[in-house]
Design a protein around this motif. Structure first.
Motif, PDB file in Angstrom:
ATOM      1  N   ALA A   1      18.929  43.941  54.464  1.00  0.00           N
ATOM      2  CA  ALA A   1      19.198  43.078  53.319  1.00  0.00           C
ATOM      3  C   ALA A   1      20.682  42.955  53.004  1.00  0.00           C
ATOM      4  CB  ALA A   1      18.452  43.594  52.088  1.00  0.00           C
TER       5      ALA A   1
ATOM      6  N   LYS B   1      24.849  39.445  55.204  1.00  0.00           N
ATOM      7  CA  LYS B   1      24.948  38.147  54.527  1.00  0.00           C
ATOM      8  C   LYS B   1      24.431  36.997  55.383  1.00  0.00           C
ATOM      9  CE  LYS B   1      28.692  39.296  51.352  1.00  0.00           C
ATOM     10  NZ  LYS B   1      30.076  39.003  50.931  1.00  0.00           N
TER      11      LYS B   1
ATOM     12  N   GLN C   1      20.859  36.990  54.914  1.00  0.00           N
ATOM     13  CA  GLN C   1      20.536  36.571  53.551  1.00  0.00           C
ATOM     14  C   GLN C   1      20.495  35.050  53.419  1.00  0.00           C
ATOM     15  OE1 GLN C   1      22.804  38.163  50.311  1.00  0.00           O
ATOM     16  NE2 GLN C   1      22.824  40.236  51.130  1.00  0.00           N
TER      17      GLN C   1
ATOM     18  N   TYR D   1      11.765  35.748  48.197  1.00  0.00           N
ATOM     19  CA  TYR D   1      12.860  36.436  48.876  1.00  0.00           C
ATOM     20  C   TYR D   1      12.577  37.930  48.971  1.00  0.00           C
ATOM     21  CZ  TYR D   1      17.705  37.742  49.982  1.00  0.00           C
ATOM     22  OH  TYR D   1      18.846  38.243  50.589  1.00  0.00           O
TER      23      TYR D   1
ATOM     24  N   ALA E   1      12.047  40.244  52.252  1.00  0.00           N
ATOM     25  CA  ALA E   1      13.026  41.302  52.498  1.00  0.00           C
ATOM     26  C   ALA E   1      12.470  42.701  52.262  1.00  0.00           C
ATOM     27  CB  ALA E   1      14.250  41.089  51.604  1.00  0.00           C
TER      28      ALA E   1
ATOM     29  N   GLU F   1      24.491  35.487  46.894  1.00  0.00           N
ATOM     30  CA  GLU F   1      24.088  36.673  47.630  1.00  0.00           C
ATOM     31  C   GLU F   1      23.066  37.465  46.830  1.00  0.00           C
ATOM     32  OE1 GLU F   1      26.815  39.950  48.180  1.00  0.00           O
ATOM     33  OE2 GLU F   1      28.055  39.264  46.515  1.00  0.00           O
ATOM     34  N   CYS F   2      22.405  38.397  47.517  1.00  0.00           N
ATOM     35  CA  CYS F   2      21.521  39.371  46.870  1.00  0.00           C
ATOM     36  C   CYS F   2      21.993  40.752  47.264  1.00  0.00           C
ATOM     37  CB  CYS F   2      20.065  39.161  47.292  1.00  0.00           C
ATOM     38  SG  CYS F   2      18.951  40.457  46.667  1.00  0.00           S
TER      39      CYS F   2
END
Length: 310
Positions: free
Chosen positions: A118, A121, A124, A253, A257, A279-280
C-alpha cells in the motif's frame, strides 16, 4: 484478550490510542520490534499440532494465541537496537516475530505485507482509479523526453518523491514542487521521478478511515498553494461531511488493498469542488486532525482494536 501495539517509543499518535485502551480497561502490550532481542523476548513452539507463543517486555508476558488485534503503527526494524545488529539478525528476528503473529487469529491494522504494498504510489494510482476516485494524470519515469512531453502536455505539473521521505537520519521531508514546462529534465535519467498534473485547489482534505468509519477534515488552502504540509496558511482543520461517492470509493480501495486503516489525502479543486485523490497513507498520523476538529479518531481506533476477533 490482549491488544498488541507495535511502534516506536516516541509515537505520540500511539500514545493517544493507548490511553483510550487503558480507559476502556483493555489489556495491551506495546513494544518496538527494534528492541527484539533485548528489552523484548519471544518464544514459540509447535508441538503435536498445538501452537503456543509468548512475548514479554517490561516484566509483562503475553500469550500470542490470546491476541485480539495487532496494531502496526510505526515500528522500527526488527533487531535494530540489538547489541550487535546485523542484516542476518534482523532477517531472523523479523521472520520469528511476524511468523509467530501470523499464526494467530488476531485482526491486523494493518498487516505488514498489505502495508508494504500500500505504500507504493504507483500501485496506489491504479487502485484509486479502479476504486472510483478522480486521479490526476501521473507519470513515473527515467526518460527525460517522456518527462518533457508530460510537462508540455499538462503545462502545470508537480514533482513528488516516489517513495516518501528520504532514508536519512533524521529523514528529510521532500515537498511537492511545481515544475515549469521549460525545465531541464535531463536529471530524470538519474532515478525514477514522479510527475503529476497540478490541481489548483481551494482546500486540502484529509479523510481518516478506521474500519467502517470515515472522518473527513478540510483545511482552506492559500491561492497557488502546492504542498499543504509546509507553511502556515492561518487556517485550521475543520470537520466536513464525506460525500457518499467518496465513501464508496474509500471502501472499495481498502478492500482491494486489505487495509483496516487508511489516511486519504485529497485536493479539493478550486473551480468544481471535486476531491482529487493524491495518496493513501496506510500508517498516516491523525493526532493533528483530532486536535483541531475534536473528531474521536483515537477512540475509534481503540474501539476497533478492542473488538473481539470475528
Amino acid at each position: 484478550m490482549t491488544v498488541l501495539v507495535l511502534t516506536s517509543a516516541q509515537d505520540v499518535t500511539a500514545d493517544l490510542v493507548v490511553a483510550e485502551l487503558h480507559e476502556q480497561g483493555v489489556p495491551l502490550v506495546r513494544f518496538d520490534p527494534a528492541d527484539l532481542p533485548g528489552e523484548v523476548a519471544l518464544s514459540t513452539e509447535y508441538v503435536r499440532g498445538e501452537f503456543r507463543g509468548y512475548l514479554s517486555t517490561g516484566g509483562r508476558v503475553a500469550s500470542v494465541d490470546a491476541l485480539r488485534s495487532v496494531w502496526v503503527r510505526r515500528p522500527g526494524g526488527a533487531a535494530a537496537h540489538a547489541e550487535e545488529p546485523s542484516a542476518w539478525l534482523a532477517e531472523e528476528t523479523d521472520h520469528a516475530l511476524y511468523g509467530m503473529l501470523d499464526s494467530t487469529d488476531a485482526r491486523w491494522m494493518n498487516h505488514p505485507s498489505a502495508a508494504a504494498r500500500a505504500r507504493r504510489k504507483t500501485w496506489q494510482m491504479r487502485v484509486a482509479h479502479r476504486s472510483g476516485f478522480p486521479v490526476p494524470a501521473t507519470l513515473v519515469t527515467t526518460y527525460p523526453a517522456m518527462a518533457r512531453r508530460f510537462a508540455e502536455q499538462y503545462r502545470h505539473v508537480v514533482v513528488k518523491s516516489v517513495s516518501g521521505k528520504s532514508p536519512g537520519d533524521p529523514p528529510m521531508a521532500l515537498p511537492t514542487t511545481l515544475v515549469p514546462p521549460d525545465a531541464d529534465f535531463s536529471g530524470v535519467a538519474a532515478g525514477p521521478t514522479l510527475f503529476q498534473r497540478y490541481i489548483a485547489k481551494r482546500a486540502d482534505i484529509r479523510l481518516t478511515s478506521i474500519g467502517d468509519t470515515h472522518f473527513a477534515a478540510r483545511k482552506t488552502a492559500e491561492a497557488g498553494q502546492v504542498d499543504g504540509r509546509f507553511g502556515d496558511t492561518g487556517h485550521s482543520w475543520q470537520p466536513v461531511d464525506v460525500p457518499p461517492q467518496v465513501a464508496r470509493a474509500v471502501e472499495r480501495y481498502k478492500r482491494h488493498a486489505s487495509l483496516a486503516y487508511g489516511a486519504f489525502d485529497f485536493a479539493e479543486e478550486e473551480q468544481t469542488g471535486t476531491w482529487w485523490f493524491l495518496e493513501c497513507n496506510q500508517g498516516g498520523q491523525f493526532g493533528f486532525v483530532e486536535l483541531d476538529t475534536g473528531q474521536p479518531l483515537a477512540r475509534t481506533v481503540a474501539e476497533w482494536l478492542a473488538a473481539e476477533p470475528g
